[in-house]
Design an enzyme around this catalytic site. Structure first.
Site: not given
Length: 261
Positions: A39, A61, A172
């Site tokens: 990642d 991502k 997040m």
């Protein structure tokens, strides 16, 4: 070299991005890997050295941009393992803390692929620590709650969090910060409750913005805050960022609370 027969998958938590915070188990898994799917927030700058025999595949991502879907990542893992490879799925933080690790374990088990999970140091704890913020402190906070801010919280969730006390850690949560700040105050959280936003923890660009629940949206905009970032809401922020005199006062108050408990 890929072995004959069915291979295996190891889900590895790489920690908050700093190589020195990777576990011994993580380093051993990488050294033995044939394929590494990594990642963007995992420590990957020296992957060619840490996994010298492996094919390295970036499956990271970006917010709102997923070049490889979660299902696509799972198929890659399974396909390479079926070909006999030891596949390391390298993630930032811990695989089971908002890392979709359980989904990948299920995919492996359904395909009959042996799978192991190596925990990692979660950014929920380590990034505040890198900014000098303890999540707990005697008499100040005896609990901490970790939530995902990738989508707005419901009114029921906001009410619950506002009433919990302690320390709130949001991962997040940059995009949903206005909703969070307004919602917590709407359900009784004090406007002067301290908030810290720690951007890009453990990188050379790490930056901490300290504000209050009432002012954090304005201050974050002025500071140009962007993801990735960890948000900390609670009195513990004062221990690291309110100045020596104010921090000492917080600790004295905490000691009195403990003595009188």
């Amino acid at each position: 070299m890929v072995s004959a027969g069915v291979g295996r998958v190891t889900l590895v938590g790489g920690g908050p991005g700093a190589e020195h915070l990777m576990t011994v188990g993580a380093l051993r898994a990488l050294a033995d890997a044939d394929v590494v799917l990594y990642d963007r927030l995992a420590p990957h700058e020296r992957l060619a050295e840490l996994a010298p025999r492996a094919t390295l595949i970036n499956v990271g991502k970006l917010p709102g941009h997923h070049p490889i879907s979660q299902r696509g990542i799972e198929l890659l893992m399974v396909d390479h393992a079926r070909a006999g490879a030891h596949v390391v799925r390298l993630k930032g933080g811990d695989p089971y803390v908002f890392g979709r690790g359980s989904e990948e374990v299920i995919a492996c088990r359904e395909a009959g692929i042996p799978v192991e999970v190596i925990p990692g140091v979660t950014s929920a704890i380590s990034v505040p620590a890198s900014a000098g913020i303890p999540l707990t402190h005697r008499g100040v906070s005896r609990l901490f709650t970790v939530v995902s801010g990738h989508a707005p919280l419901s009114e029921e969730e906001l009410e619950h969090l506002a009433g919990l006390g302690g320390t709130l850690v949001v991962l997040m949560g940059v995009s949903s910060l206005p909703h969070l700040a307004a919602g917590l105050q709407r359900h009784g959280a004090a406007g002067d409750l301290p908030v810290a936003i720690i951007e890009r923890g453990y990188s050379r660009q790490q930056k901490t913005t300290v504000s209050s629940l009432a002012d954090v949206v304005t201050d974050a905009t002025l500071a140009g805050v962007s993801a990735p970032a960890v948000l900390v809401v609670g009195e513990v922020v004062r221990l690291a960022h309110a100045g020596a005199q104010d921090a000492a006062e917080v600790m004295r108050s905490a000691e009195l609370l403990v003595e009188n408990a």
